[in-house]
Design an enzyme around this catalytic site. Structure first.
Site, PDB file in Angstrom:
ATOM      1  N   THR A   1     -52.037 -47.421 -47.243  1.00  0.00           N
ATOM      2  CA  THR A   1     -53.102 -46.474 -47.774  1.00  0.00           C
ATOM      3  C   THR A   1     -54.390 -46.802 -47.659  1.00  0.00           C
ATOM      4  O   THR A   1     -54.673 -47.729 -46.963  1.00  0.00           O
ATOM      5  CB  THR A   1     -52.704 -45.994 -49.452  1.00  0.00           C
ATOM      6  OG1 THR A   1     -53.255 -47.535 -50.118  1.00  0.00           O
ATOM      7  CG2 THR A   1     -51.112 -45.977 -49.651  1.00  0.00           C
TER       8      THR A   1
ATOM      9  N   LYS B   1     -54.674 -54.851 -63.706  1.00  0.00           N
ATOM     10  CA  LYS B   1     -53.093 -54.631 -63.436  1.00  0.00           C
ATOM     11  C   LYS B   1     -52.314 -55.620 -64.320  1.00  0.00           C
ATOM     12  O   LYS B   1     -51.014 -55.010 -64.703  1.00  0.00           O
ATOM     13  CB  LYS B   1     -52.877 -54.871 -61.990  1.00  0.00           C
ATOM     14  CG  LYS B   1     -53.482 -53.913 -61.226  1.00  0.00           C
ATOM     15  CD  LYS B   1     -53.132 -52.295 -61.336  1.00  0.00           C
ATOM     16  CE  LYS B   1     -53.474 -51.314 -60.334  1.00  0.00           C
ATOM     17  NZ  LYS B   1     -53.177 -49.913 -60.800  1.00  0.00           N
TER      18      LYS B   1
ATOM     19  N   TYR C   1     -59.488 -56.587 -60.371  1.00  0.00           N
ATOM     20  CA  TYR C   1     -58.090 -55.885 -60.055  1.00  0.00           C
ATOM     21  C   TYR C   1     -56.988 -56.643 -61.055  1.00  0.00           C
ATOM     22  O   TYR C   1     -56.021 -55.844 -61.406  1.00  0.00           O
ATOM     23  CB  TYR C   1     -57.946 -55.709 -58.581  1.00  0.00           C
ATOM     24  CG  TYR C   1     -56.815 -54.928 -58.319  1.00  0.00           C
ATOM     25  CD1 TYR C   1     -56.889 -53.428 -58.519  1.00  0.00           C
ATOM     26  CD2 TYR C   1     -55.570 -55.278 -57.567  1.00  0.00           C
ATOM     27  CE1 TYR C   1     -55.865 -52.584 -58.102  1.00  0.00           C
ATOM     28  CE2 TYR C   1     -54.519 -54.542 -57.255  1.00  0.00           C
ATOM     29  CZ  TYR C   1     -54.745 -53.093 -57.393  1.00  0.00           C
ATOM     30  OH  TYR C   1     -53.827 -52.392 -56.886  1.00  0.00           O
TER      31      TYR C   1
ATOM     32  N   SER D   1     -49.258 -53.453 -59.738  1.00  0.00           N
ATOM     33  CA  SER D   1     -49.303 -54.139 -58.198  1.00  0.00           C
ATOM     34  C   SER D   1     -48.632 -55.455 -58.179  1.00  0.00           C
ATOM     35  O   SER D   1     -48.605 -56.172 -59.318  1.00  0.00           O
ATOM     36  CB  SER D   1     -50.660 -54.268 -57.940  1.00  0.00           C
ATOM     37  OG  SER D   1     -50.898 -55.170 -56.881  1.00  0.00           O
TER      38      SER D   1
ATOM     39  N   SER E   1     -53.954 -38.587 -52.572  1.00  0.00           N
ATOM     40  CA  SER E   1     -53.673 -39.348 -51.171  1.00  0.00           C
ATOM     41  C   SER E   1     -52.880 -40.610 -51.621  1.00  0.00           C
ATOM     42  O   SER E   1     -52.344 -40.636 -52.856  1.00  0.00           O
ATOM     43  CB  SER E   1     -54.795 -39.825 -50.529  1.00  0.00           C
ATOM     44  OG  SER E   1     -55.589 -40.920 -51.457  1.00  0.00           O
TER      45      SER E   1
END
Length: 271
Positions: free
Chosen positions: A186, A155, A151, A138, A15
């Protein structure tokens, strides 16, 4: 650059950005290898692609499954030309509230597993002396964003690994690209982990109104085709944040020049 007849292997491909990249590269004539945990959703993506597709489901944390998938991918057709380290999970919780197990899980999935997959593929790429390695970081891998400490750590780390790897591979013919998406529409926020490791289960308004995955994928593939090493795919304030922290191309060139001048050989000789 033409991608006709090339093979692109994409993780996290069931996805979002991963599926959109599969559609974009397939539309440009590339064969596609799709990986992720959900075989049924991968098969659904595969059915919609116009070029040959191989579905290789596995959990990126399972080293044995990853190595078996790597062997299968590199022996399919003419081998892998493009690898996209895209699998990942985000976070929505304040550091003070977050259990350390959440940090371990996010860093394992978003950083360690992506490094492990790349390391397994490096002999294949270096033997061919060509190809492209893409790492989906990101804007939160450029700028520390509240509620995403784990996160951001993962990243930022992924970008650091990729930048160092790019220097090492700079004389090999292999392109290394780090992609810094901003808000893309998303399920990343809906699937984000909360303080106790449970899924958040709802999205953010900024994500819901973000860049369409198909548009984000087109920008990414266009930038790879243009040979860009650091690719920021964002709009508005997020774009400004990413550009404020952009690494100058001259610095990448300086590192490549060090390698060309024998830096790695000197370091190895010194033990």
């Amino acid at each position: 650059m033409s991608f006709e007849g090339k093979t692109a292997w994409i993780t996290g491909a069931s996805s979002g950005i991963g599926a959109a990249l599969a559609h974009e590269w397939s539309a440009r004539g590339a064969r596609i290898i799709l990986s992720g945990r959900d075989e049924a959703r991968l098969a659904e993506v595969a059915r919609a692609l116009p070029t040959d597709t191989l579905v290789l489901p596995f959990d990126v944390r399972d080293d044995a499954a990853m190595l078996a998938a790597t062997e299968r991918a590199t022996s399919w057709g003419t081998g892998v030309d493009i690898f996209v380290a895209n699998a990942g999970v985000s976070q929505r919780s304040a550091a003070i509230d977050t259990d350390i197990s959440v940090y371990r899980e996010i860093i394992e999935i978003d950083l360690v597993a992506q490094i492990a997959a790349t390391q397994a593929l490096l002999p294949h790429f270096t033997a061919r002396g060509s190809g492209h390695l893409l790492f989906i970081s990101s804007i939160a891998g450029k700028v520390g964003v509240p509620m995403r400490t784990a996160y951001c750590a993962a990243k930022f780390g992924l970008a650091g690994y990729a930048d160092a790897l790019r220097g090492e591979l700079s004389q090999s013919g292999i392109g290394v690209h780090v992609i810094y998406p901003g808000s893309v529409a998303t399920d990343v926020s809906r699937n984000a982990l909360t303080a106790d490791g449970s899924k958040r289960g709802r999205s953010d308004s900024v994500i819901e109104s973000g860049i369409a995955p198909a548009e984000a994928a087109k920008r990414m593939v266009d930038a790879v085709a243009a040979g860009e090493r650091e690719i920021i795919v964002a709009d508005g304030m997020e774009l400004a944040m990413g550009e404020a922290r952009r690494t100058p191309d001259a610095l990448f060139d300086q590192v490549a020049g060090m390698v060309a001048a024998g830096y790695m050989e000197k370091m190895k000789a010194e033990g």
